[in-house]
Design an enzyme around this catalytic site. Structure first.
Site, PDB file in Angstrom:
ATOM      1  N   GLU A  32      27.067 -34.383 -65.159  1.00  0.00           N
ATOM      2  CA  GLU A  32      26.942 -35.709 -65.764  1.00  0.00           C
ATOM      3  C   GLU A  32      26.937 -35.705 -67.282  1.00  0.00           C
ATOM      4  O   GLU A  32      26.900 -36.771 -67.903  1.00  0.00           O
ATOM      5  CB  GLU A  32      25.659 -36.367 -65.268  1.00  0.00           C
ATOM      6  CG  GLU A  32      25.704 -36.615 -63.774  1.00  0.00           C
ATOM      7  CD  GLU A  32      24.352 -36.961 -63.193  1.00  0.00           C
ATOM      8  OE1 GLU A  32      24.284 -37.884 -62.387  1.00  0.00           O
ATOM      9  OE2 GLU A  32      23.370 -36.300 -63.561  1.00  0.00           O
TER      10      GLU A  32
ATOM     11  N   ARG B 140      26.061 -41.307 -62.684  1.00  0.00           N
ATOM     12  CA  ARG B 140      26.090 -40.087 -63.490  1.00  0.00           C
ATOM     13  C   ARG B 140      25.035 -40.162 -64.588  1.00  0.00           C
ATOM     14  O   ARG B 140      25.293 -39.784 -65.714  1.00  0.00           O
ATOM     15  CB  ARG B 140      27.489 -39.924 -64.115  1.00  0.00           C
ATOM     16  CG  ARG B 140      28.361 -38.976 -63.314  1.00  0.00           C
ATOM     17  CD  ARG B 140      29.735 -38.850 -63.904  1.00  0.00           C
ATOM     18  NE  ARG B 140      30.224 -37.495 -63.753  1.00  0.00           N
ATOM     19  CZ  ARG B 140      31.472 -37.188 -63.450  1.00  0.00           C
ATOM     20  NH1 ARG B 140      32.358 -38.137 -63.249  1.00  0.00           N
ATOM     21  NH2 ARG B 140      31.823 -35.924 -63.344  1.00  0.00           N
ATOM     22  N   CYS B 141      23.843 -40.661 -64.238  1.00  0.00           N
ATOM     23  CA  CYS B 141      22.883 -40.985 -65.282  1.00  0.00           C
ATOM     24  C   CYS B 141      21.778 -39.956 -65.420  1.00  0.00           C
ATOM     25  O   CYS B 141      21.019 -40.020 -66.379  1.00  0.00           O
ATOM     26  CB  CYS B 141      22.256 -42.346 -65.032  1.00  0.00           C
ATOM     27  SG  CYS B 141      21.018 -42.357 -63.718  1.00  0.00           S
TER      28      CYS B 141
ATOM     29  N   GLN C 238      24.703 -39.147 -50.326  1.00  0.00           N
ATOM     30  CA  GLN C 238      24.586 -37.958 -51.162  1.00  0.00           C
ATOM     31  C   GLN C 238      23.323 -37.181 -50.799  1.00  0.00           C
ATOM     32  O   GLN C 238      23.113 -36.083 -51.346  1.00  0.00           O
ATOM     33  CB  GLN C 238      24.521 -38.361 -52.649  1.00  0.00           C
ATOM     34  CG  GLN C 238      25.765 -39.092 -53.101  1.00  0.00           C
ATOM     35  CD  GLN C 238      25.651 -39.668 -54.505  1.00  0.00           C
ATOM     36  OE1 GLN C 238      25.965 -40.825 -54.749  1.00  0.00           O
ATOM     37  NE2 GLN C 238      25.203 -38.866 -55.454  1.00  0.00           N
TER      38      GLN C 238
END
Lengths: 304, 800, 174
Positions: free
Chosen positions: B741, B370-371, B223
């Site tokens: 997120e 997704r934090c 990513q």
């Protein structure tokens, strides 16, 4: 995810298959649906030297009812065929309840009931169903055919009573003598999950009295559990709240669950009890399926 | 009369433009890492440790070398001779590439084999004999600091115990005073369990070292390609300009594809040694047991309350389990990420957070899934504490939140932990959600149902979060500031190519960035091709995670477009033969203010940049922008879930799931909704079934898809999404805020709160996720909280 | 296709292969494969069609779903040798020479994909459903896809995509 090396044969007749198994002995495995064997081989928990693929054997993909009501399921009859079966929906409520709950819809296109019985996974659903219905397996070997009652067929976790050179060719469900009802309930958290607890109940009644009953449990012991004493508690009288409670209690006692990440032993026993009661109380329509989350009561009726 | 282009028609802001990416994916023509084949390519498989903590006594790979088709077997001591047995992490710790002295978690990489094909590589892995001497195992922070606990990181100097950090933020004295004045103190302890992001595509790399050119090219699932390039330059001691990282199509990231994994390093070394491309693609079991997990934090939280419901102060203590190596990818200043973003939406004067991080015999990680850098934990803790506090006060859940919200007119608002939130309409979002779910009616139904023994429940969760890390004053990873970039080249026919420093993994950047260019320049989105992921061509950026792309890279796209427009304005003035002050802009066109019919399109300006420049102007119409965000953006959401719980089985079903998301300006509403639905599903999955844990021996339970459950289309509920509330970000060039997120951050607490509400028992204040049927049943039957912390229960333990 | 491997002068190194004949997306092929080769690897590496993806190692995720003789199977859990004499259809076989299959159109129209990794498997499972049941309810779609996992979309748009395709197929059939 890569199996180790093996020899592969795809015989075109049962006799050829049997003779290949005879050569291979303990190191040979039969490949039918492959939905249990191939995953094991990919994880290298199984490394047979010879794989005998029986998918080309003719005339084994049937399931049918004999004139006397006996149900016969051929070795290559897929779970999906049973899920779609109008015969089972009208005549075999316990099987009809279980069929949609086996694995997931894609796996059901390949996996077979007979293969599932042979695999003898303690988490296997069909073994409980066939046990509750008092069925048996027909095996063919060099010496000919023989019948093996389901209680004798599974000899331990992932172990069955077949000789190394025998193939299971058919599962047989005896014709009910009375009106057959019952169901299969499975606590799974998601489609395709192994059962935390599974319960198969079959009752035959004649003039309101229970003439035969079978209760079998999935996932709450080292192997499928035949809760014979619990089933017996239903026989000889009409179904009543008392007899149902008694049977449910005995079934819970017959369970030998372990406490693990799926739940405590106490919870699993409680669920055995709960499922027996729910199946017997839903006796009228014969099937009430409950998957873990999000499923609704009609999920057993869904056609793919 | 205006000749401005129709913004929606050209695919500008607000257009639900169909996705450019889809054309190749629906045809099966994606280009994922495992789809790539290079000439002469070899395949690598990893041998992993079966034990969680053990000394390695010996490794015998001789039988592996003998297998035909095997080219190389790498072990820790071979790596050590090249100084590669250990590598630095993104959190200033070190991590083993291949184990040398000990293995420190089950699944740790011990050796790897490179062979002609992966089947042979796997055969060879099986032929490697490793002798282990087991050591005692630590599976939670309490064990890590207990007396006599074994030191896991005995490889480090100055590491006498298992504590990684102690960190604190907030105002201790003020908070203590607030608690002294409280009428009611509400306390809650819980565990946010370990979770694994588990994108469907696993991690992998193809390392290709070309001896002739001395250039290393690595195709890999990352990513953040530029961060990887910097890390590889450090670790492999290769010059940075001779390293090219290419991140092709990625089958989901969710933070799992940010860290540098040993597999990547081994494949790179193998390629250098063998002078051939080496492909490593892990399997799902390897991914689940060894790669960047998420969460695993324990909370001890307290809230000081006035009896009318006003929150006077909040105290939080967290214990976080980071596994065997501290490798979180997060801004280096914040040891527990942005945990202190908790309570940002509520007007609370005082707060204090203390946080301790410890090592354990588990895979390294914590910041992922997704934090937004641990904001998932912060908001979950917040909303679970809000739920408990309202219950303790016997106040309505919605009214309690509403009375404590930051008011619309109080922005910018300084939170008790020191963040500056930018904008929001919190009460309005709550109103929309309550109306959508039919709040009053539901409460009536709930009461009536309870009389019949039926358990209905409703859970509310709100969240606001700091997205778009981040400003260079406060944010860096390994010292590199967290700006981002965009490079736009407009060709002479008015078409363009845009590259950014972000890296999409399904978020649709190829579609949405073009929409920003369309908005700023009037070039139709379909005329702008977007590329990301190749460090040789993309401008430097810090990648896509923590919902930072729209806030930072998206802003850079707007800024570079404006630079282009500024130059185009000069060209327009030249073409129109007027001075620049007389030139006006409308979408797609410059015109003369006093004679609006006289104008030139942006396409004509582009042509002029190559064929008719004014004297002294540099030709061409290309530029780059680097954006250092002035602040984070703060979207807000309210999630409301209703459930029915079966008290006999503990099974619960979702009746309704309402989401009200205010993320400012939405570039592509269709894509924004897709992100929200994806986040809600992950929230549901965490609350309902995802479970990865450890037994007392450190065996990982849930390290394959048979045990680690993701919901299918059958279990996943439907969602009702609301987009009525739009509060633009005051400092973002196009008023957008992050969104990717939000639903994973705010969603889980809504489900948990709903089930707790359904149970409606004052002695059941908490059940740890996942709310498995047996836990719910136990809480209902025994009237007590249920914890899910490791080690997982085994046979010899009683329930109560 | 040619397989080349090391000759160490050792007979044990010889790898027995089996010859199979199969049809894939309407094209007839011959292959020589080891029995242990998984069908998904035959498709991806042997035939070179990489649209069929592999996401797990325990037959759960369904990203590898293809059709064998028209029925959906998880190609990671079949051996390549088992398609001898059979017809395989992959995502690359969905579209015609110049136009997309309505399922492919539907997934684009209804935003049924994000990262795209589960999409080919989803579409093949959906095709098998629509071949059997041209007018499914939402529940029937969800049930048919319950063997295919997605992490990105939350399934709601996948269901809409399949129903969109079902509508279009029915209107094409007249």
């Amino acid at each position: 995810m890569y199996p180790s090396r093996f020899r592969y044969e795809a015989p075109r007749s049962i006799d050829e298959a049997i003779s290949l198994l005879h050569e291979g002995g303990d190191e040979a495995k039969v490949l039918a649906g492959g939905q249990s064997l191939v995953p094991l081989m990919k994880l290298r928990f199984a490394s047979p030297e010879l794989v005998v693929d029986i998918n080309n054997l003719p005339g084994l993909d049937y399931h049918r009812e004999d004139a006397d009501g006996t149900i016969r399921i051929g070795a290559l009859c897929r779970h999906a065929d049973l899920e779609r079966s109008a015969l089972l929906k009208s005549k075999q409520p316990v099987m009809a309840a279980a069929a949609p709950l086996i694995a997931d819809p894609i796996v059901r296109n390949r996996g077979t009931l007979v293969g599932s019985l042979c695999h003898a996974d303690p988490q296997g659903d069909w073994a409980s169903v066939v046990t509750a219905l008092g069925g048996f397996v027909v095996a063919r070997g060099p010496a000919g055919r023989r019948r093996i009652g389901i209680d004798d067929f599974v000899t331990g976790p992932f172990q069955n009573a077949l000789e190394p050179d025998e193939i299971a060719v058919e599962a047989v469900i005896p014709a009910p003598k009375g009106a057959l009802a019952g169901g299969y309930l499975k606590l799974e958290r998601r489609v395709g999950d192994f059962a935390t607890v599974g319960v198969a109940v079959a009752v035959e009644t004649s003039a309101g009295t229970v003439t035969r009953a079978g209760i079998a449990l999935t996932g709450v012991g080292g192997a499928t559990i035949n809760a014979a004493e619990a089933a017996q508690a239903l026989v000889g009288q009409p179904l009543s709240e008392q007899s149902i409670e008694a049977a449910a209690d005995l079934a819970a006692q017959a369970a030998r669950p372990r406490t693990d990440h799926r739940g405590s032993a106490e919870y699993k026993r409680h669920m055995v009890r709960t499922f027996v009661v729910r199946i017997l109380n839903a006796n009228g329509d014969g099937s009430a399926a409950a998957d873990g989350a999000g499923g609704d009561e009609d999920s057993a009726e869904r056609a793919a | 009369m205006t000749q401005a282009l129709d913004e929606i028609k050209i695919g500008g802001l607000g257009a639900s433009r169909k996705r450019v990416e889809d054309d190749r994916f629906i045809r099966g023509k994606g280009n994922y890492t495992d789809d790539i084949t290079l000439p002469g390519m070899l395949h690598m498989e990893i041998l992993r440790s079966p034990l969680a903590h053990a000394r390695i006594k010996s490794i015998d790979a001789s039988k592996a070398w003998d297998i035909p088709g095997v080219h190389l077997v790498l072990t820790g001591d071979m790596m050590a001779t090249r100084n590669l047995a250990w590598m630095p992490t993104l959190s200033y710790d070190t991590q083993a590439v291949l184990a040398t002295d000990k293995v420190r978690f089950q699944g740790q990489e011990v050796a790897c084999v490179i062979a002609d094909d992966p089947y042979i590589a796997k055969d060879a892995c099986e032929a490697i004999d490793v002798e282990y001497e087991p050591l005692p195992v630590i599976v939670n922070p309490m064990q890590a600091v207990a007396e006599g606990a074994p030191v896991i990181r005995d490889d480090k100097e100055n590491q006498p115990d298992n504590v990684i950090f102690d960190w604190e933020v907030g105002d201790k004295e003020g908070t203590d005073r607030a608690f002294a004045q409280a009428d009611v103190i509400s306390r809650l302890k819980l565990h946010y369990p370990r979770s694994h992001p588990s994108p469907i595509e696993c991690c992998g790399s193809i390392a290709d070292f070309n001896r002739a050119t001395s250039k290393l090219t690595v195709y890999m699932t990352t990513q953040a390609p530029h961060i990887i390039r910097a890390a590889v330059a450090l670790v492999a001691e290769l010059p940075e300009h001779m390293i090219r990282i290419v991140s092709p199509d990625i089958g989901g990231g969710f933070g799992n594809k940010v860290p540098v994994y040993p597999g990547y390093v081994c494949s790179i070394l193998a390629s250098i040694l063998l002078e051939r491309p080496v492909k490593w693609i892990e399997d799902k079991s390897g991914n689940l047991i060894s790669t960047g997990f998420a969460r695993d934090v324990y909370l001890d939280g307290e809230m000081a309350l006035r009896k009318d419901g006003k929150i006077l102060g909040v105290r939080m203590h967290t214990d976080s389990d980071h596994g065997a190596f501290f490798s979180d990818a997060q801004p280096s200043k914040f040891k527990i990420g942005l945990m202190h973003s908790a309570f940002a939406a509520y007007d609370i004067p005082y707060a204090h957070l203390t946080s301790r991080g410890t090592y354990s015999n588990k895979a390294p990680g914590g910041v992922a899934y997704r934090c937004s850098f641990r904001v998932t934990e912060a908001m979950f803790f917040q909303e679970r504490m809000m739920q408990a506090a309202a219950a303790d006060l016997e106040m309505d859940q919605a009214a309690f939140r509403r009375m404590n919200f930051v008011q619309d007119e109080d922005f910018p608002h300084r939170t008790p932990f020191g963040f500056l939130t930018d904008s929001g309409q919190y009460a309005k979002c709550l109103d929309v959600g309550l109306r959508a779910v039919g709040y009053e009616d539901f409460r009536k139904q709930q009461a009536q149902a309870r009389e019949r023994g039926k358990l209905l429940g409703l859970g509310i969760s709100t969240m606001t979060e700091p997205l778009g890390a981040g400003n260079s004053r406060e944010y860096d990873i390994l010292g590199i500031k967290m700006f981002d970039s965009a490079e736009l080249k407009v060709h002479m026919t008015g078409k363009a190519i845009l590259r950014t420093g972000a890296k999409t993994q399904g978020q649709g950047h190829e579609t949405t960035w073009a929409q920003i260019v369309a908005h700023e320049l009037g070039i139709p989105a379909e005329d702008v091709v977007v590329e990301e992921g190749d460090t040789d061509t993309a401008p430097f950026g810090m990648g896509t995670y923590a919902s930072r792309s729209t806030p930072v890279a998206g802003a850079a796209v707007a800024m570079v477009s404006r630079k282009i427009r500024a130059k185009a304005r000069k060209l327009a003035a030249h073409l129109l033969e007027v001075s620049e002050e007389d030139v006006e802009w409308e979408l797609g066109r410059f015109y003369v203010r006093s004679a609006p019919d006289r104008g030139v399109t942006i396409t004509e300006c582009a042509m002029a940049a190559y064929s008719n420049m004014p004297d002294g102007m540099e030709p061409g119409l290309e530029n780059t922008a680097y954006y250092d965000p002035p602040n984070l953006t703060w979207p807000f959401a309210v999630y409301i879930v209703t459930v029915e719980v079966d008290p006999e089985t503990g099974v619960w079903d979702v009746l309704n799931m309402v989401a009200v998301d205010d993320c400012g300006v939405r570039i592509n509403p269709m894509i924004v909704e897709g992100q929200i639905m994806g986040g809600l599903t992950e929230a549901y999955a965490m609350a309902n079934m995802q479970f990865i844990t450890f037994d007392a021996e450190g065996n990982c339970v849930g390290s394959n898809y048979m045990d680690y459950l993701l919901p299918s289309a059958w279990e996943t509920p439907g969602f009702e999404l609301h987009s009525e509330v739009v509060t633009p970000c005051p400092h973002h060039p196009i008023g957008a805020k992050g969104i990717g997120e939000c639903a994973a951050v705010g969603g889980p607490a809504a489900f948990v709160n709903a089930v707790i509400d359904a149970i409606g028992d004052a002695s059941v204040r908490n059940i740890d996720m996942p709310l498995l049927p047996d836990r719910v049943w136990e809480a209902i039957t025994y009237h007590h909280d249920v914890s899910g912390a490791p080690p997982v229960r085994a046979d010899d333990e009683a329930v109560h | 296709m040619t397989i080349v491997y090391e000759d160490r002068g050792d007979e044990a190194a010889e790898v027995p292969v089996r010859r199979i004949k199969f049809t894939i997306n309407g094209q007839k092929k011959i292959a020589e494969v080891e029995p242990r080769l998984l069908l998904s690897h035959l498709i991806r590496r042997g035939v070179g069609l990489t649209g069929t993806h592999m996401g797990c190692d325990t037959t759960n995720c369904g990203a590898c779903t293809v059709l064998v003789d028209g029925r959906p199977v998880k190609s990671c859990t079949m051996l390549a040798v088992q398609v001898d004499g059979r017809e395989v259809t992959t995502v690359e076989g969905l579209s015609g020479p110049s136009e997309l299959h309505p399922l492919q159109e539907g997934f684009k129209q209804e935003h049924g994909l994000q990262c795209g990794f589960c999409t080919p498997g989803m579409m093949m499972a959906a095709k098998a459903l629509l071949d059997q049941n041209p007018d499914p309810t939402e529940d029937e779609v969800r049930w048919a896809l319950s063997g295919n996992l997605c992490r990105c979309t939350g399934y709601q748009n996948i269901v809409k995509s399949v129903l969109w395709a079902a509508d279009k197929l029915r209107s094409q059939a007249g």
